[in-house]
Write a protein that holds these residues in place. Structure first.
Motif, mmCIF file in Angstrom:
data_model
loop_
_atom_site.group_PDB
_atom_site.id
_atom_site.type_symbol
_atom_site.label_atom_id
_atom_site.label_comp_id
_atom_site.label_asym_id
_atom_site.label_seq_id
_atom_site.Cartn_x
_atom_site.Cartn_y
_atom_site.Cartn_z
ATOM 1 N N SER A 55 0.827 -1.207 0.000
ATOM 2 C CA SER A 55 0.000 0.000 0.000
ATOM 3 C C SER A 55 0.866 1.264 0.000
ATOM 4 C CB SER A 55 -0.921 0.002 1.214
ATOM 5 O OG SER A 55 -1.850 -1.047 1.141
ATOM 6 N N ARG A 56 2.014 1.198 0.651
ATOM 7 C CA ARG A 56 2.894 2.378 0.688
ATOM 8 C C ARG A 56 3.293 2.806 -0.714
ATOM 9 N NH1 ARG A 56 8.107 1.455 4.043
ATOM 10 N NH2 ARG A 56 6.848 2.275 5.741
ATOM 11 N N TYR A 57 3.720 1.836 -1.532
ATOM 12 C CA TYR A 57 4.183 2.201 -2.867
ATOM 13 C C TYR A 57 3.027 2.387 -3.842
ATOM 14 C CZ TYR A 57 8.750 1.412 -0.986
ATOM 15 O OH TYR A 57 9.875 1.517 -0.199
ATOM 16 N N GLN A 58 1.866 1.821 -3.510
ATOM 17 C CA GLN A 58 0.694 2.117 -4.335
ATOM 18 C C GLN A 58 0.305 3.584 -4.214
ATOM 19 O OE1 GLN A 58 -1.580 0.073 -6.642
ATOM 20 N NE2 GLN A 58 -1.375 2.264 -6.970
ATOM 21 N N THR A 59 0.392 4.122 -3.016
ATOM 22 C CA THR A 59 0.063 5.535 -2.840
ATOM 23 C C THR A 59 1.119 6.448 -3.447
ATOM 24 O OG1 THR A 59 1.119 5.550 -0.667
ATOM 25 C CG2 THR A 59 -1.242 5.111 -0.734
ATOM 26 N N LEU A 60 2.368 5.976 -3.500
ATOM 27 C CA LEU A 60 3.418 6.769 -4.120
ATOM 28 C C LEU A 60 3.284 6.802 -5.634
ATOM 29 C CD1 LEU A 60 6.518 5.580 -2.076
ATOM 30 C CD2 LEU A 60 5.652 7.907 -2.151
ATOM 31 N N SER A 61 2.728 5.730 -6.202
ATOM 32 C CA SER A 61 2.673 5.593 -7.651
ATOM 33 C C SER A 61 1.494 6.365 -8.239
ATOM 34 C CB SER A 61 2.563 4.115 -8.026
ATOM 35 O OG SER A 61 2.373 3.959 -9.413
ATOM 36 N N ASP A 62 1.671 6.831 -9.454
ATOM 37 C CA ASP A 62 0.603 7.517 -10.172
ATOM 38 C C ASP A 62 -0.269 6.554 -10.964
ATOM 39 O OD1 ASP A 62 1.404 9.997 -9.259
ATOM 40 O OD2 ASP A 62 2.807 10.290 -10.924
ATOM 41 N N HIS A 63 0.051 5.279 -10.950
ATOM 42 C CA HIS A 63 -0.756 4.294 -11.654
ATOM 43 C C HIS A 63 -0.866 3.044 -10.772
ATOM 44 C CE1 HIS A 63 3.469 3.490 -12.703
ATOM 45 N NE2 HIS A 63 3.110 2.215 -12.704
ATOM 46 N N SER A 64 -1.796 2.201 -11.086
ATOM 47 C CA SER A 64 -2.057 1.024 -10.260
ATOM 48 C C SER A 64 -0.922 0.013 -10.383
ATOM 49 C CB SER A 64 -3.368 0.360 -10.684
ATOM 50 O OG SER A 64 -4.445 1.217 -10.439
ATOM 51 N N LEU A 65 -0.518 -0.526 -9.241
ATOM 52 C CA LEU A 65 0.477 -1.591 -9.195
ATOM 53 C C LEU A 65 -0.271 -2.892 -8.965
ATOM 54 C CD1 LEU A 65 3.131 0.185 -6.918
ATOM 55 C CD2 LEU A 65 2.958 0.209 -9.416
ATOM 56 N N VAL A 66 -0.420 -3.671 -9.999
ATOM 57 C CA VAL A 66 -1.269 -4.863 -9.943
ATOM 58 C C VAL A 66 -0.458 -6.118 -9.659
ATOM 59 C CG1 VAL A 66 -2.944 -6.265 -11.213
ATOM 60 C CG2 VAL A 66 -2.888 -3.785 -11.544
ATOM 61 N N THR A 67 0.697 -6.246 -10.281
ATOM 62 C CA THR A 67 1.482 -7.461 -10.167
ATOM 63 C C THR A 67 2.803 -7.202 -9.439
ATOM 64 O OG1 THR A 67 2.635 -7.129 -12.270
ATOM 65 C CG2 THR A 67 0.503 -8.258 -12.350
ATOM 66 N N LEU A 68 3.478 -8.282 -9.114
ATOM 67 C CA LEU A 68 4.778 -8.169 -8.461
ATOM 68 C C LEU A 68 5.790 -7.496 -9.390
ATOM 69 C CD1 LEU A 68 5.811 -9.015 -5.668
ATOM 70 C CD2 LEU A 68 6.716 -11.106 -6.706
ATOM 71 N N GLY A 69 5.658 -7.743 -10.698
ATOM 72 C CA GLY A 69 6.526 -7.063 -11.653
ATOM 73 C C GLY A 69 6.300 -5.564 -11.654
ATOM 74 N N ASP A 70 5.026 -5.139 -11.569
ATOM 75 C CA ASP A 70 4.724 -3.701 -11.500
ATOM 76 C C ASP A 70 5.384 -3.069 -10.278
ATOM 77 O OD1 ASP A 70 3.171 -4.020 -13.749
ATOM 78 O OD2 ASP A 70 1.293 -4.213 -12.632
ATOM 79 N N LEU A 71 5.292 -3.759 -9.140
ATOM 80 C CA LEU A 71 5.821 -3.212 -7.892
ATOM 81 C C LEU A 71 7.338 -3.057 -7.951
ATOM 82 C CD1 LEU A 71 5.463 -2.344 -4.943
ATOM 83 C CD2 LEU A 71 5.617 -4.762 -4.290
#
Length: 645
Positions: free
Chosen positions: A265-281
């Motif tokens: 959740s920490r990096y989801q809020t930092l990101s401007d787009h949705s982080l869906v998969t482990l690769g996205d994260l």
């Protein structure tokens, strides 16, 4: 084996010249590279400083390269030629793992910070027969060490960037190495990727984030896997981990490990787009790391745009519109809804569509109260969609206000050090060392895929492959052919031995005899095992006699195979010509490996078959037992013992 005239070379340019590091190796700087690899190296060394006081049979040259002028930073490029005829073991270990061959010269660079640096001389302290070991000891601490063979095949042995105390970043060193390989027209270059950063294997982290190893940015691809790993297994393992949904990971380990959902959740809020998969994260975390300056931090989101003083809407109206949008999303039962649907629902309470558009644009992937407002582009409909995610269990102390409190903002401020700690935590507890828990089968599948990626260390880049260099046109009075030799061997499994093609340049009026002499000369110089090679016939060229003209029989750049005699037969010839050692024993491991892949092995004391110590459950931190029996021989002994009973 370059046949360089190191004494009194009249063509040698005046020493003491300083070259630009960022351009060194480009065409025309310092020389145009127009021939095969060996000729290009000779042309380059004409601009080098011949180092004096070298003994023990090795010759060394150096180049002074300027990285930048203000502040002054220079580095030294050393070129060392290792005479293979003096080596006790003429086999190249990296060649055995990647299947390449030839004699060697080495390239290494060391940094210096003064304008007129004092050159460092490498003086081998032991006998010349230990030149390889001495060379490896000398390059410790250097920025880079690479080895080329006379036929243009090579190995990049080490790259030491900023974290290893170097003056250059790893990508700067790789750009230099890439230019050098292209300029010299190397054939293929391999490397063993064992690089680590903060205790993490870089090839695993980069594989998950970017679908390739770090060296893949410069074109290095799968060369060979260890422990029976093949290329299809490697790519499937990367794709399996990259596509792993974060929600599925939270479902399996969220109850037993509360830190991982918090990190997600920490990096989801930092990101401007949705982080869906482990690769996205992992992709986002590595990109964020590259943007973060050292010892500073950034905020987790940019809600300040909602309450800017120059905004035409008051903070009260923005808060009201935010509340309406969040309440509208709550009524959707946490499913994804389109932007238009959210906007239409909110218009029943807020008539200002401009205000709604402004808030919808600003709210995406930000925390409001106990909810994370997620925004994503539907890959099918190409429409923006919104969804609420309840994070109250992750942030139990979060205030009830719709706009985030300063305490929560502080929680989301992140430093470069914190980001690396988070990545290391995910690396350990998801990829390499998952703890036993409910759903452990799911997590063990991830660690198995990670193990396959880690067992892939050898990468190769094909620079010019079968075409050594661009052949010259016939109008220049020369004819260039791609030639190789065929050695017939009646002993052993390899009855035909044929090295890679080499470019042979002849005059337009050259005869078949001239071609034979030129091929003999080139292959004798390139390969130690062919120093007595004699051409007997030309396999695919219809030549009746030796005085017949080559021009007209075969077109420019055509491939020719010349059959010949080496002067010896049997395993001794194979041992001298091929990098594989016929006396290395039989390898037949339970993982499927039948060739030496560079991993630690143990031999059975009965059948003398080699297997990986890891596959027979001998830990790496334990010594190999004095007496070892493989499972097959051990079972055979037990069976025989039962028969006697």
């Amino acid at each position: 084996m370059l046949n360089v005239d190191v004494i009194g070379n009249k063509k040698r340019k005046r020493c003491g010249r300083v070259f630009r590091f960022k351009n060194f190796g480009e065409p025309g700087y310092p020389v145009m590279f127009t021939g095969p690899f060996r000729e290009n190296v000779n042309a380059l060394l004409e601009y080098a400083n011949l180092e004096s006081n070298l003994s023990m049979g090795m010759t060394m040259w150096s180049f002074q390269l300027e990285v930048h002028h203000h502040p002054p930073l220079h580095i030294l490029l050393f070129v060392i030629e290792e005479p293979i005829e003096t080596a006790v073991n003429r086999h190249c270990k990296p060649c055995q793992y990647i299947a390449q061959a030839g004699a060697t010269i080495s390239f290494a660079i060391r940094s210096t910070t003064s304008c007129c640096p004092q050159r460092r001389h490498w003086l081998p302290a032991r006998a010349v027969t230990d030149a390889v070991m001495q060379l490896l000891q000398l390059i410790m601490g250097h920025m880079m060490h690479g080895v080329f063979h006379s036929n243009g095949f090579g190995h990049l042995l080490c790259v030491n960037g900023l974290e290893m105390g170097s003056n250059l970043a790893g990508n700067q060193i790789m750009e230099f190495w890439n230019r050098l390989c292209y300029g010299l027209q190397a054939r293929k270059v391999s490397l063993n990727d064992i690089s680590q950063k903060r205790g993490m294997e870089v090839r695993l982290v980069n594989g998950i984030a970017y679908n390739e190893a770090w060296f893949g940015h410069w074109g290095y691809k799968f060369g060979r896997g260890c422990f029976g790993v093949i290329e299809s297994m490697y790519h499937k393992a990367i794709e399996a981990i990259r596509s792993m949904p974060l929600c599925l990971i939270i479902h399996h380990i969220g109850n037993s490990n509360h830190d991982i959902p918090f990190i997600f959740s920490r990096y989801q809020t930092l990101s401007d787009h949705s982080l869906v998969t482990l690769g996205d994260l992992f992709h986002y975390m590595l990109d964020l790391k590259s943007r973060l300056p050292r010892e500073t931090c950034i905020g987790s989101y940019n809600t300040s745009s909602l309450v800017e003083t120059n905004c035409r809407w008051s903070p009260k109206r923005i808060e009201m519109a935010t509340r309406v949008i969040v309440e509208a999303l709550k009524r959707t039962e946490f499913r994804w809804v389109s932007r238009q649907e959210v906007r239409d629902t909110a218009r029943a309470y807020i008539g200002d569509t401009g205000l709604l558009d402004f808030v919808l644009k600003s709210l995406g992937n930000h925390v409001v109260g106990n909810y994370l407002v997620r925004r994503s582009l539907n890959p099918v409909t190409k429409v923006l969609e919104y969804c609420l995610e309840d994070i109250s269990n992750v942030y139990p102390n979060c205030n009830e206000g719709l706009v985030m409190s300063n305490k929560v903002k502080d929680k989301y401020k992140i430093t470069r050090s914190q980001l690396m700690k988070d990545m290391l935590f995910l690396y350990k507890y998801i990829l390499t060392d998952p703890k036993p828990m409910i759903g452990s089968e799911f997590m063990s599948a991830i660690s198995l895929a990670a193990r396959i990626i880690l067992d892939t260390k050898y990468f190769v880049k094909d620079y010019f492959g079968d075409v050594p260099y661009q052949v010259e046109s016939a109008s220049e009075g020369k004819l260039s052919l791609c030639c190789t030799v065929l050695l017939r061997n009646n002993v052993g499994p390899n009855k035909e031995i044929m090295p890679p093609h080499e470019c042979i340049t002849l005059k337009n009026n050259a005869t078949i005899n001239d071609l034979r002499l030129e091929v003999e000369r080139n292959f004798r110089e390139i390969y130690w095992g062919l120093r007595n090679f004699v051409v007997e016939s030309i396999g695919n060229l219809n030549a009746n006699n030796g005085i017949q003209m080559v021009f007209g029989l075969i077109e420019m750049g055509g491939k020719v195979v010349l059959e010949g005699w080496h002067g010896g037969i049997g395993t001794n010839m194979i041992e001298q010509i091929c990098e594989s050692d016929p006396n290395s024993g039989t390898i037949d491991c339970i993982c499927g490996t039948i060739d030496d892949d560079g991993e630690r092995m143990v031999s059975c004391d009965i059948c003398e078959i080699w297997q990986h110590t890891r596959c027979v459950r001998i830990p790496n931190d334990e010594e190999i037992p004095h007496i070892f029996l493989c499972i097959k021989c051990e079972q055979e002994i037990i069976f025989r013992a039962k028969e006697y009973d």
